[in-house]
Each structure stands twice: as C-alpha cells, then as structure tokens.
Design an enzyme around this catalytic site. Structure first.
Site, PDB file in Angstrom:
ATOM      1  N   HIS A   1       0.823  -1.214   0.000  1.00 25.46           N
ATOM      2  CA  HIS A   1       0.000   0.000   0.000  1.00 25.46           C
ATOM      3  C   HIS A   1       0.855   1.261   0.000  1.00 25.46           C
ATOM      4  O   HIS A   1       2.009   1.252   0.450  1.00 25.46           O
ATOM      5  CB  HIS A   1      -0.936   0.008   1.209  1.00 25.46           C
TER       6      HIS A   1
ATOM      7  N   GLN B   1       1.878   5.198   1.134  1.00 26.21           N
ATOM      8  CA  GLN B   1       2.137   5.745   2.474  1.00 26.21           C
ATOM      9  C   GLN B   1       0.834   5.985   3.224  1.00 26.21           C
ATOM     10  O   GLN B   1      -0.096   6.601   2.714  1.00 26.21           O
ATOM     11  CB  GLN B   1       2.903   7.059   2.355  1.00 26.21           C
ATOM     12  N   SER B   2       0.768   5.493   4.465  1.00 23.64           N
ATOM     13  CA  SER B   2      -0.402   5.737   5.313  1.00 23.64           C
ATOM     14  C   SER B   2      -0.105   6.875   6.298  1.00 23.64           C
ATOM     15  O   SER B   2       1.048   7.287   6.462  1.00 23.64           O
ATOM     16  CB  SER B   2      -0.766   4.471   6.096  1.00 23.64           C
TER      17      SER B   2
ATOM     18  N   THR C   1       1.622   0.270  13.121  1.00 21.74           N
ATOM     19  CA  THR C   1       0.241   0.289  12.635  1.00 21.74           C
ATOM     20  C   THR C   1      -0.448  -1.055  12.795  1.00 21.74           C
ATOM     21  O   THR C   1      -1.510  -1.155  13.405  1.00 21.74           O
ATOM     22  CB  THR C   1       0.195   0.720  11.157  1.00 21.74           C
ATOM     23  N   GLY C   2       0.133  -2.106  12.229  1.00 20.02           N
ATOM     24  CA  GLY C   2      -0.475  -3.428  12.369  1.00 20.02           C
ATOM     25  C   GLY C   2      -1.881  -3.495  11.807  1.00 20.02           C
ATOM     26  O   GLY C   2      -2.130  -3.098  10.672  1.00 20.02           O
TER      27      GLY C   2
ATOM     28  N   ARG D   1      -6.115   0.897   3.930  1.00 13.68           N
ATOM     29  CA  ARG D   1      -4.953   1.449   3.224  1.00 13.68           C
ATOM     30  C   ARG D   1      -4.559   0.554   2.048  1.00 13.68           C
ATOM     31  O   ARG D   1      -4.096   1.054   1.020  1.00 13.68           O
ATOM     32  CB  ARG D   1      -3.785   1.666   4.189  1.00 13.68           C
TER      33      ARG D   1
ATOM     34  N   GLU E   1      -1.710  -6.874   7.638  1.00 19.99           N
ATOM     35  CA  GLU E   1      -0.358  -6.634   8.135  1.00 19.99           C
ATOM     36  C   GLU E   1      -0.104  -7.466   9.400  1.00 19.99           C
ATOM     37  O   GLU E   1      -1.032  -7.930  10.054  1.00 19.99           O
ATOM     38  CB  GLU E   1      -0.197  -5.129   8.435  1.00 19.99           C
ATOM     39  N   ARG E   2       1.147  -7.643   9.726  1.00 19.15           N
ATOM     40  CA  ARG E   2       1.529  -8.256  10.999  1.00 19.15           C
ATOM     41  C   ARG E   2       0.884  -7.485  12.146  1.00 19.15           C
ATOM     42  O   ARG E   2       0.844  -6.248  12.131  1.00 19.15           O
ATOM     43  CB  ARG E   2       3.050  -8.216  11.128  1.00 19.15           C
ATOM     44  N   HIS E   3       0.371  -8.203  13.138  1.00 17.75           N
ATOM     45  CA  HIS E   3      -0.227  -7.555  14.313  1.00 17.75           C
ATOM     46  C   HIS E   3       0.882  -7.235  15.310  1.00 17.75           C
ATOM     47  O   HIS E   3       1.579  -8.140  15.781  1.00 17.75           O
ATOM     48  CB  HIS E   3      -1.276  -8.468  14.950  1.00 17.75           C
ATOM     49  N   TYR E   4       1.029  -5.952  15.620  1.00 19.05           N
ATOM     50  CA  TYR E   4       2.124  -5.526  16.496  1.00 19.05           C
ATOM     51  C   TYR E   4       1.751  -5.476  17.972  1.00 19.05           C
ATOM     52  O   TYR E   4       2.465  -4.891  18.779  1.00 19.05           O
ATOM     53  CB  TYR E   4       2.670  -4.163  16.039  1.00 19.05           C
TER      54      TYR E   4
ATOM     55  N   LYS F   1       7.507   4.940  16.944  1.00 20.44           N
ATOM     56  CA  LYS F   1       8.643   4.018  16.986  1.00 20.44           C
ATOM     57  C   LYS F   1       9.836   4.619  17.732  1.00 20.44           C
ATOM     58  O   LYS F   1      10.521   3.913  18.482  1.00 20.44           O
ATOM     59  CB  LYS F   1       9.026   3.614  15.563  1.00 20.44           C
TER      60      LYS F   1
ATOM     61  N   HIS G   1       0.459  -5.610   2.481  1.00 14.50           N
ATOM     62  CA  HIS G   1       1.285  -4.913   3.475  1.00 14.50           C
ATOM     63  C   HIS G   1       2.702  -5.467   3.474  1.00 14.50           C
ATOM     64  O   HIS G   1       2.950  -6.582   2.999  1.00 14.50           O
ATOM     65  CB  HIS G   1       0.648  -5.072   4.856  1.00 14.50           C
TER      66      HIS G   1
END
Length: 228
Positions: free
Chosen positions: A9, A11-12, A21-22, A60, A87-90, A98, A182
């Site tokens: 995607h 840029q968010s 984001t996750g 996104r 996306e990976r879940h953070y 960050k 993602h």
C-alpha cells in the site's frame, strides 16, 4: 507461465507519523494515494493486465488497490478481500511512535521486535480497545484466529493458506493476478515463492507503492522477479 504483482500500500498516515500500525485501520496520505496511482500507471505501461485482485481487510490496502485499478482502467476486475493478508499484528505496540518506543524499551529491544523472525512484541489484552475481536470486520474469526500479537513467523504462517488455497488457483486460472497488501504479509508471499530462509527474509524491504512482479512457471517456481 503466470505473473503475480505484489503491491505494498501507499504511504499511510501512521507511516508518516512513524507509528506501529499493524491491524489498526488508518487512511492513506495524499502521497500514498499518488503512489497508488503511479503504481497503476507503471503496471499499465508495462503491458501487464491483472485479471484477479487480492487485498486485505485494511483500507490502506483496499484504497491502494482501488486507485491503482482505476489508473490501469481495470476497475471491473474481481477482488477477493482476505484477512489473512492483513499486516503483521504488532500487539501492544500498535499506535505507538517508533522513536518514543525505542526510548522507553531501548533501541536493541525494539529492533528485535521489528526485525527478528520469531519474536513477538508485547501482547495486547483481550479487553484492550485495540483487540481485533472488538472490530466487526473480524466477527467471523475464532478466538484462536484473533491475534494478541504476532511475530513475522506467525504472519507468514497466516498468509500461507491464502497463497495455497486462493492465490495459486487464481494464477493457474487467470494467468496474471495482483495482490495489494502490506510489508509483512507480502514478505510472506515472497518468502514462499523464493524459498527464502528466516535469515534471508528479515532483510527484505518492500517499498510502498512500487509494483514487484514475479514471473512463475507451471510449477509455480519463480523464473524472474523485478520492480517496475
């Protein structure tokens, strides 16, 4: 021979704000929308005509696909939305800046959470408002399918059934498909197609809005791959 186009995607808003984001559903920025449009233009100029689309449940990625499809003049192509491509879940890091997280936990610890293959970030609790079980998009998922956090290894394991059960059959049937998703879910697809090791995949970086094309033979082995 089939072709699969991987498109991260654009840029968010949280990419811009340097946040984890996750599974949080955030909008594209103006730059992200332009990246998506340019991706569609590049795909069209390359003479590629995807006949089937895949994307995640996150807007996104969905909006990136919609904008790119319009730029290609291929809005009519069927779309499958699959949460396995999220996306990976953070975990408990979602929404945190960050740089501030590195100050709190130490840069080495944050680097390990972000770049290791099998280490999960801190878990969410199921009563946290960020828990995906609170989102109607995931009402059909079982308790075991709702993540509290994920490593890259977990994310790739989640993506695998989508690859094997949906994407490969579509490639065989339609010839050219596009997956708008993602960074980490697309790394999972790249790892499976290229037979990369855990050490190799953690160093793979996929830029936003830049189409990555894989040409595959009849056995789904990669013949070549390149960015447009």
């Amino acid at each position: 021979m089939g072709k699969i186009i991987l498109l991260r995607h654009g840029q968010s808003q949280w990419n811009l704000e340097n946040r984890f984001t996750g599974w949080t559903d955030v909008e594209l920025t103006d730059r992200g929308r332009e990246e998506a449009r340019q991706a569609g233009v590049k795909i069209k100029e390359a003479g590629l005509e995807p006949c089937y689309y895949f994307t995640s449940y996150l807007k996104r990625a969905i909006h990136t696909l919609q904008i790119a499809a319009a730029a290609m003049g291929r809005d009519w192509v069927p779309v499958v939305k699959d949460w396995h491509l999220n996306e990976r879940h953070y975990g408990a890091l979602q929404g945190l800046n960050k740089a501030e997280t590195a100050e709190k936990y130490g840069a080495e610890q944050v680097h390990e959470w972000r770049r290791s293959f099998d280490v999960m970030p801190p878990l969410l609790s199921s009563d946290d408002e960020r828990f995906p079980g609170n989102d109607p998009k995931y009402a059909s998922l079982t308790a075991d399918e709702l993540p509290l956090s994920e490593s890259l290894q977990d994310t790739i394991a989640r993506v695998r059934p989508c690859w094997e059960e949906l994407i490969v059959p579509a490639l065989r049937l339609y010839g050219t498909v596009l997956v708008a998703a993602h960074g980490n879910s697309l790394r999972g697809l790249a790892m499976m197609m290229q037979h990369l090791t855990a050490r190799e995949i953690v160093s793979v970086e996929i830029p936003t809005g830049k189409p990555w094309v894989f040409e595959l033979d009849e056995r789904m082995q990669v013949v070549k791959n390149y960015y447009l």
